[in-house]
Design a protein around this motif. Structure first.
Motif, PDB file in Angstrom:
ATOM      1  N   GLU A  32       0.830  -1.203   0.027  1.00 17.97           N
ATOM      2  CA  GLU A  32      -0.085   0.034  -0.140  1.00 17.97           C
ATOM      3  C   GLU A  32       0.909   0.740   0.362  1.00 17.97           C
ATOM      4  OE1 GLU A  32      -4.024  -1.600   2.547  1.00 17.97           O
ATOM      5  OE2 GLU A  32      -1.744  -0.744   3.675  1.00 17.97           O
ATOM      6  N   TRP A  33       2.246   1.490   0.694  1.00 15.23           N
ATOM      7  CA  TRP A  33       2.719   2.592   1.084  1.00 15.23           C
ATOM      8  C   TRP A  33       3.588   2.414  -0.767  1.00 15.23           C
ATOM      9  CZ3 TRP A  33       8.213   1.735   0.455  1.00 15.23           C
ATOM     10  CH2 TRP A  33       9.303   2.645   0.794  1.00 15.23           C
ATOM     11  N   GLN A  34       3.840   1.348  -0.861  1.00 12.67           N
ATOM     12  CA  GLN A  34       4.871   1.643  -2.586  1.00 12.67           C
ATOM     13  C   GLN A  34       4.005   1.886  -3.315  1.00 12.67           C
ATOM     14  OE1 GLN A  34       5.975  -2.226  -3.830  1.00 12.67           O
ATOM     15  NE2 GLN A  34       8.079  -1.533  -4.399  1.00 12.67           N
ATOM     16  N   SER A  35       2.887   1.944  -3.683  1.00  9.12           N
ATOM     17  CA  SER A  35       1.763   2.068  -4.920  1.00  9.12           C
ATOM     18  C   SER A  35       1.174   3.990  -4.380  1.00  9.12           C
ATOM     19  CB  SER A  35       0.424   1.384  -4.905  1.00  9.12           C
ATOM     20  OG  SER A  35      -0.316   1.277  -3.718  1.00  9.12           O
ATOM     21  N   SER A  36       1.449   4.164  -2.726  1.00 14.45           N
ATOM     22  CA  SER A  36       0.618   5.720  -2.931  1.00 14.45           C
ATOM     23  C   SER A  36       1.308   6.689  -3.066  1.00 14.45           C
ATOM     24  CB  SER A  36       0.495   5.485  -1.483  1.00 14.45           C
ATOM     25  OG  SER A  36       0.042   6.797  -0.614  1.00 14.45           O
ATOM     26  N   GLU A  37       0.296   7.263  -3.971  1.00 15.33           N
ATOM     27  CA  GLU A  37       1.892   8.987  -4.254  1.00 15.33           C
ATOM     28  C   GLU A  37       1.394   9.388  -2.690  1.00 15.33           C
ATOM     29  OE1 GLU A  37      -1.089  11.018  -7.384  1.00 15.33           O
ATOM     30  OE2 GLU A  37      -1.236   9.000  -8.444  1.00 15.33           O
ATOM     31  N   LEU A  38       0.732   9.386  -1.772  1.00 13.26           N
ATOM     32  CA  LEU A  38       0.442  10.100  -0.502  1.00 13.26           C
ATOM     33  C   LEU A  38       2.041  10.025   0.518  1.00 13.26           C
ATOM     34  CD1 LEU A  38      -0.691  12.335   0.681  1.00 13.26           C
ATOM     35  CD2 LEU A  38      -1.896  10.593   1.880  1.00 13.26           C
ATOM     36  N   GLY A  39       1.484   8.500   0.029  1.00 15.86           N
ATOM     37  CA  GLY A  39       3.649   7.950   0.858  1.00 15.86           C
ATOM     38  C   GLY A  39       3.245   7.595   2.590  1.00 15.86           C
ATOM     39  N   LEU A  40       4.099   7.547   2.702  1.00 13.21           N
ATOM     40  CA  LEU A  40       3.122   7.568   4.607  1.00 13.21           C
ATOM     41  C   LEU A  40       1.565   7.843   4.979  1.00 13.21           C
ATOM     42  CD1 LEU A  40       5.071   5.809   6.624  1.00 13.21           C
ATOM     43  CD2 LEU A  40       5.098   7.793   7.876  1.00 13.21           C
ATOM     44  N   HIS A  41       1.235   7.188   5.941  1.00 11.57           N
ATOM     45  CA  HIS A  41      -0.812   7.500   6.098  1.00 11.57           C
ATOM     46  C   HIS A  41      -0.696   8.655   7.331  1.00 11.57           C
ATOM     47  CE1 HIS A  41      -4.128   7.479   8.220  1.00 11.57           C
ATOM     48  NE2 HIS A  41      -4.633   6.433   7.621  1.00 11.57           N
ATOM     49  N   PRO A  42      -0.982   9.577   6.546  1.00  5.40           N
ATOM     50  CA  PRO A  42      -0.962  10.785   7.377  1.00  5.40           C
ATOM     51  C   PRO A  42      -1.165  10.577   8.835  1.00  5.40           C
ATOM     52  CG  PRO A  42      -2.295  11.173   5.614  1.00  5.40           C
ATOM     53  CD  PRO A  42      -2.563   9.495   5.904  1.00  5.40           C
ATOM     54  N   ILE A  43      -2.073  10.059   9.518  1.00  8.87           N
ATOM     55  CA  ILE A  43      -2.175  10.186  11.314  1.00  8.87           C
ATOM     56  C   ILE A  43      -0.636   9.414  11.883  1.00  8.87           C
ATOM     57  CG2 ILE A  43      -2.826   7.956  13.323  1.00  8.87           C
ATOM     58  CD1 ILE A  43      -5.431   7.988  11.611  1.00  8.87           C
ATOM     59  N   GLN A  44       0.454   8.774  10.588  1.00  7.45           N
ATOM     60  CA  GLN A  44       1.340   8.377  11.168  1.00  7.45           C
ATOM     61  C   GLN A  44       3.023   9.115  11.501  1.00  7.45           C
ATOM     62  OE1 GLN A  44       2.647   4.302   9.458  1.00  7.45           O
ATOM     63  NE2 GLN A  44       4.594   4.085  10.773  1.00  7.45           N
ATOM     64  N   VAL A  45       1.933  10.132   9.757  1.00  4.68           N
ATOM     65  CA  VAL A  45       2.459  10.847  10.155  1.00  4.68           C
ATOM     66  C   VAL A  45       2.933  11.985  11.291  1.00  4.68           C
ATOM     67  CG1 VAL A  45       3.603  13.125   8.180  1.00  4.68           C
ATOM     68  CG2 VAL A  45       2.835  11.435   7.497  1.00  4.68           C
ATOM     69  N   ALA A  46       1.681  12.387  11.721  1.00  4.26           N
ATOM     70  CA  ALA A  46       1.698  12.840  12.852  1.00  4.26           C
ATOM     71  C   ALA A  46       2.167  12.195  14.241  1.00  4.26           C
ATOM     72  CB  ALA A  46      -0.193  13.101  13.201  1.00  4.26           C
ATOM     73  N   LEU A  47       1.924  10.988  14.436  1.00  3.60           N
ATOM     74  CA  LEU A  47       2.826  10.303  15.100  1.00  3.60           C
ATOM     75  C   LEU A  47       3.806  10.437  14.945  1.00  3.60           C
ATOM     76  CD1 LEU A  47      -0.684   7.844  16.202  1.00  3.60           C
ATOM     77  CD2 LEU A  47       0.602   9.771  17.233  1.00  3.60           C
ATOM     78  N   GLN A  48       4.881   9.536  13.883  1.00  5.48           N
ATOM     79  CA  GLN A  48       6.060   9.251  14.405  1.00  5.48           C
ATOM     80  C   GLN A  48       6.802  10.186  13.353  1.00  5.48           C
ATOM     81  OE1 GLN A  48       5.060   5.118  13.211  1.00  5.48           O
ATOM     82  NE2 GLN A  48       6.558   4.525  15.411  1.00  5.48           N
ATOM     83  N   VAL A  49       5.966  11.154  12.436  1.00  7.50           N
ATOM     84  CA  VAL A  49       6.866  12.215  11.833  1.00  7.50           C
ATOM     85  C   VAL A  49       6.999  13.222  13.268  1.00  7.50           C
ATOM     86  CG1 VAL A  49       8.032  13.657  10.073  1.00  7.50           C
ATOM     87  CG2 VAL A  49       7.123  10.975   9.490  1.00  7.50           C
ATOM     88  N   SER A  50       6.278  14.625  12.965  1.00  8.14           N
ATOM     89  CA  SER A  50       5.566  15.101  13.517  1.00  8.14           C
ATOM     90  C   SER A  50       6.373  15.591  14.933  1.00  8.14           C
ATOM     91  CB  SER A  50       4.176  16.096  13.642  1.00  8.14           C
ATOM     92  OG  SER A  50       4.308  15.659  12.240  1.00  8.14           O
ATOM     93  N   LEU A  51       5.968  14.921  15.867  1.00  7.56           N
ATOM     94  CA  LEU A  51       5.851  14.560  17.063  1.00  7.56           C
ATOM     95  C   LEU A  51       7.811  14.173  17.132  1.00  7.56           C
ATOM     96  CD1 LEU A  51       3.266  12.285  19.174  1.00  7.56           C
ATOM     97  CD2 LEU A  51       3.450  15.319  19.056  1.00  7.56           C
ATOM     98  N   PRO A  52       8.349  13.820  16.591  1.00  7.09           N
ATOM     99  CA  PRO A  52       9.624  13.452  16.290  1.00  7.09           C
ATOM    100  C   PRO A  52      10.367  14.689  16.221  1.00  7.09           C
ATOM    101  CG  PRO A  52       9.336  11.153  16.014  1.00  7.09           C
ATOM    102  CD  PRO A  52       7.765  12.424  15.777  1.00  7.09           C
TER     103      PRO A  52
END
Length: 415
Positions: free
Chosen positions: A66-86
């Motif tokens: 799903e990630w590989q085929s997604s134009e968006l990339g990482l799921h928005p919820i995971q972006v918030a939890l595991q990208v933005s917070l760090p």
């Protein structure tokens, strides 16, 4: 990384760091978890540690496919939890390193991402270990607005005066800056040969001519660019036979000109382009920095270039995303205006850049000047004295005379 109270196990018992780089594989904030964080404590630990802090990300809310085929990339919820917070802690480079297979649910490492993560961590480590006199630094300049302004311009930044300050600091800290001049006009003349040079100007100093054979040998994705640009060398950053890299080398410091992004309009449009790609000259520039000049790090100088807007996923790059391909294993620092955190975040996440903010120039009301200020004061006086038969008419005469002096009669005629 393990934290117990205020003790950091990246340090020995006399609080001396024993690591060169820290990689957080949990994907969560340094202190706490997804539900609560202590960013002040995390910042204090990282400041004391004084080492690069990379927060790699495992796929959680989507399968590898799903990630590989997604134009968006990482799921928005995971972006918030595991990208933005760090990132609030100070983490850089959200590189995907593992994913869940859709068919089996089994978690698998992503070999090319793990290799990239290791390569980048080692290069960040090398920056601390290597002696300053041996470090090679590439300074990359742009034109602002992109492809429209003069080369060596950036939003709210005097680029060449700032480069002069950086060169002086590098020399003072033992870097080999060769015979680099420290006067901004001389630096500008060395690199551009024309203070008003544009991105396509023939006056730009040629630092390197890369043959097409060398380009294809050193750039693994070069053939992928042919769909949009045909075979190398093409028409951009080319002399017809070779790919041309513009810039000037001073000792171990290279000041280079990032090529145009090759399309009309704002480079941000490339973020949403499905079939676009950088041109051969753009790819050759970053190939030169990494594999021919052998830069230890690149400093992108000012707001902003085009690297971070190249086609690919929005967050959580794959090996086919062009920002990932272009920057590859090069540590990148990016000077970004403090009033533009949104695009700085794009640079941080998509081109793996550690962003360094610079203040915008202070602004204040310009107010009136010369005769206009005097005219305003006369009008204010008249408003209070117009009933005074003795002084009122005299002030009117002064108002008319000053208005003529300020050429307001001509303004009125034009209107």
């Amino acid at each position: 990384m393990l934290l117990i109270g205020n003790v950091c196990f990246c340090c020995n018992f006399v609080t001396r760091p024993i690591v060169d780089t820290v990689i957080n594989l949990t994907g969560f904030a340094l202190v706490g978890g997804p539900a609560s964080q202590d960013h002040k404590k995390a910042a204090a630990v990282l400041k004391k540690l004084n080492r690069p802090y990379i927060c790699a990300v495992p796929l959680v809310f989507q399968s590898f496919e799903e990630w590989q085929s997604s134009e968006l990339g990482l799921h928005p919820i995971q972006v918030a939890l595991q990208v933005s917070l760090p990132e609030i802690d100070g983490a850089i480079e959200p590189i995907i390193y593992a994913g869940r297979e859709g068919a089996t649910g089994r978690s698998v490492p992503l070999a090319d991402r793990v290799q990239l993560l290791a390569d980048r961590a080692l290069k960040w480590s090398n920056l601390r270990i290597k002696e300053n006199k041996d470090k090679k630094i590439a300074v990359t300049i742009f034109s602002f607005p992109p492809d429209k302004g003069n080369v060596g311009t950036a939003a709210y930044l005097d680029v060449f005066d700032s480069i002069s300050a950086v060169l002086k600091k590098l020399k003072a800290e033992g870097y080999d800056v060769g015979d680099a001049p420290f006067v901004k006009e001389e630096i500008m003349d060395s690199v551009l040969n024309d203070p008003e040079a544009r991105i396509s100007s023939p006056e730009l100093n040629v630092a390197y001519r890369m043959s097409t054979n060398e380009y294809y040998d050193l750039t693994p994705y070069a053939t992928d660019l042919e769909e949009n640009w045909g075979p190398a060398p093409g028409n951009l950053n080319s002399d017809g036979q070779n790919l041309v890299v513009y810039g000037k080398q001073f000792g171990n410091i290279f000041i280079g000109v990032q090529p145009s992004f090759g399309y009309e309009g704002d480079p941000m449009r490339l973020l949403f382009a499905k079939s676009a790609s950088p041109h051969h000259g753009f790819a050759a520039y970053y190939t030169y920095l990494e594999k021919i000049f052998n830069a230890d790090a690149v400093l992108h100088f000012g707001t902003h270039g085009s690297l971070e807007f190249m086609p690919g996923k929005q967050v959580g790059m794959s090996g086919t995303c062009y920002p990932d391909r272009l920057i590859n294993s090069l540590p990148s620092a990016y000077l970004y205006a403090a009033n533009n955190p949104s695009e700085a975040t794009i640079a941080k996440r998509r081109s793996y850049s550690a962003t360094v903010s610079y203040l915008t120039p202070p602004a204040e009301n310009a107010g009136l000047y010369k005769g206009l200020k005097e005219l305003k004061e006369l009008i204010s006086s008249y408003q209070g004295l117009r009933e005074n038969e003795g002084r009122g008419p005299a002030i009117v005469n002064s108002i008319v005379s000053t208005a003529w002096t300020c050429n307001l009669d001509k303004v009125n005629q034009a209107d």
